[in-house]
Design a protein around this motif. Structure first.
Motif, PDB file in Angstrom:
ATOM      1  N   UNK A   1      38.108  45.690  21.301  1.00  0.00           N
ATOM      2  CA  UNK A   1      38.751  45.380  21.625  1.00  0.00           C
ATOM      3  C   UNK A   1      37.951  44.895  23.348  1.00  0.00           C
ATOM      4  N   UNK A   2      38.768  43.973  24.198  1.00  0.00           N
ATOM      5  CA  UNK A   2      37.758  43.621  25.107  1.00  0.00           C
ATOM      6  C   UNK A   2      38.701  44.090  26.886  1.00  0.00           C
ATOM      7  N   UNK A   3      37.437  44.475  27.437  1.00  0.00           N
ATOM      8  CA  UNK A   3      38.477  44.354  28.823  1.00  0.00           C
ATOM      9  C   UNK A   3      37.411  43.324  30.088  1.00  0.00           C
ATOM     10  N   UNK A   4      38.242  42.893  31.165  1.00  0.00           N
ATOM     11  CA  UNK A   4      37.667  41.633  31.555  1.00  0.00           C
ATOM     12  C   UNK A   4      37.769  41.997  33.051  1.00  0.00           C
ATOM     13  N   UNK A   5      36.959  42.153  33.721  1.00  0.00           N
ATOM     14  CA  UNK A   5      36.272  42.875  35.461  1.00  0.00           C
ATOM     15  C   UNK A   5      36.033  41.041  36.057  1.00  0.00           C
ATOM     16  N   UNK A   6      36.556  41.422  37.633  1.00  0.00           N
ATOM     17  CA  UNK A   6      35.776  40.187  38.017  1.00  0.00           C
ATOM     18  C   UNK A   6      35.400  40.621  39.767  1.00  0.00           C
ATOM     19  N   UNK A   7      34.638  40.007  39.768  1.00  0.00           N
ATOM     20  CA  UNK A   7      33.636  40.673  41.789  1.00  0.00           C
ATOM     21  C   UNK A   7      33.935  39.381  42.362  1.00  0.00           C
ATOM     22  N   UNK A   8      33.829  39.226  43.447  1.00  0.00           N
ATOM     23  CA  UNK A   8      32.793  38.483  44.489  1.00  0.00           C
ATOM     24  C   UNK A   8      32.488  39.100  45.727  1.00  0.00           C
ATOM     25  N   UNK A   9      31.256  37.980  46.048  1.00  0.00           N
ATOM     26  CA  UNK A   9      30.454  39.013  46.744  1.00  0.00           C
ATOM     27  C   UNK A   9      30.404  37.499  47.878  1.00  0.00           C
ATOM     28  N   UNK A  10      29.982  37.807  49.316  1.00  0.00           N
ATOM     29  CA  UNK A  10      30.096  36.702  49.604  1.00  0.00           C
ATOM     30  C   UNK A  10      29.470  36.383  51.039  1.00  0.00           C
TER      31      UNK A  10
END
Length: 330
Positions: free
Chosen positions: A316-325
């Motif tokens: 299985x897979x896991x997706x994560x997200x980040x935003x840097x500004x």
């Protein structure tokens, strides 16, 4: 350096420059009107440069030892921490473990895990009038992980968008202790900087046992949001938690700018804060001035203790997200 694209590169708007190397490591460069982000594909797909163009300012810390050539790198050892020897600073990643060495199902994982030093393969780049992106894939060696990372910029937007997918290639369910490790440095960082986090608790590594304290003041009344100056020889290692939302801002009144990180606080409920304001001891002998603010799934010891981890089933897979500004202060 050679440029391998058959067409002339874009010279304005969202764009990706590929085909370059740095001390033997492949790099790609993402740019728009406001940001220049360098990704070291050959060294963990880490970010050695996050530059805000209007101020000509790179906000990230640089290891005083520099970037060693790729051929000198050795796989992380169970008893040692080669990340200190081989990492150039900047923003890297702790995966599939963080902090101290750990054994998992018989595998010896060194300090800060495997992925920070693994070479990635650049899969694709994309650019059009509105956005650009670069996707790349890396594989761990001592553990059965595939990690795909996509970095994106949008037109006139001072934000880097990061999406990652971890896939368990093994036949056993595995726990992951996962963390982002951006390190900030001068001239962006100085004693006027402060940290803004919508959190209510923290643990201090110097305490034994570590007790949940109310953020942001210590029992002695020290305000942990304030950054120490480079001559203070001070340092700290704390673990901030109980976020109302996954977010922090490192604010610089000197530059009238702030670096902001956003993430999913349910998946990453902690933010580690490491400060080295010219500490005399190894590994930098007073030559380092840095503050790291690190979204993490848990605290040190998470894999051994079985909490503060992300469980990903076999196959299985896991997706994560980040935003840097980068944002400007009013």
């Amino acid at each position: 350096m050679s440029y391998k694209n058959p067409q002339s590169p874009k010279c304005h708007g969202p764009r990706v420059l590929s085909g370059y190397t740095l001390n033997g490591s492949e790099i790609v460069i993402l740019e728009n009107e406001l940001l220049r982000v360098v990704v070291n594909v050959g060294r963990g797909a880490m970010i050695p440069e996050f530059l805000y163009k209007p101020a000509d300012l790179d906000v990230l810390f640089k290891n005083p030892n520099g970037l060693r050539p790729l051929g000198t790198f050795a796989l992380t050892d169970y008893q040692q921490a080669p990340v200190i020897d081989h990492h150039p600073g900047g923003w890297y990643e702790c995966f599939p473990s963080g902090s101290k060495p750990v054994k998992q199902h018989g595998a010896s994982l060194g300090f800060h895990g495997e992925i920070w030093g693994m070479p990635f393969e650049l899969n694709s780049v994309h650019e059009d009038a509105e956005s650009c992106s670069a996707a790349m894939t890396g594989f761990t060696i001592r553990t059965p992980w595939k990690l795909t990372k996509t970095f994106s910029l949008k037109k006139n937007d001072p934000t880097l968008y990061v999406e990652e997918t971890a896939t368990n290639l093994g036949v056993v369910d595995l726990d992951v202790m996962w963390g982002q490790h951006p390190m900030f440095g001068a001239p962006f960082l100085d004693e006027k900087c402060f940290v803004d986090m919508p959190a209510s608790s923290f643990f201090d590594a110097k305490d034994n046992p570590m007790l949940r304290m109310r953020w942001p003041n210590t029992a002695e009344g020290v305000d942990l949001t304030r950054v120490d100056g480079p001559a203070s020889r001070a340092g700290k290692m704390i673990y901030v938690t109980d976020f109302s939302e996954g977010k922090y801002r490192l604010v610089s009144p000197t530059w009238k700018l702030a670096f902001e990180m956003n993430w999913d606080a349910e998946k990453f409920p902690y933010c580690w804060m490491y400060e080295n304001a010219g500490q005399i001891a190894a590994p930098w002998w007073g030559r380092a001035y840095t503050l790291a603010l690190e979204p993490f799934t848990g605290m040190p010891g998470a894999i051994e203790e079985g909490h503060g981890v992300m469980e990903i089933a076999a196959g299985k897979s896991e997706t994560v997200r980040f935003e840097a500004r980068i944002s400007t202060l009013v």
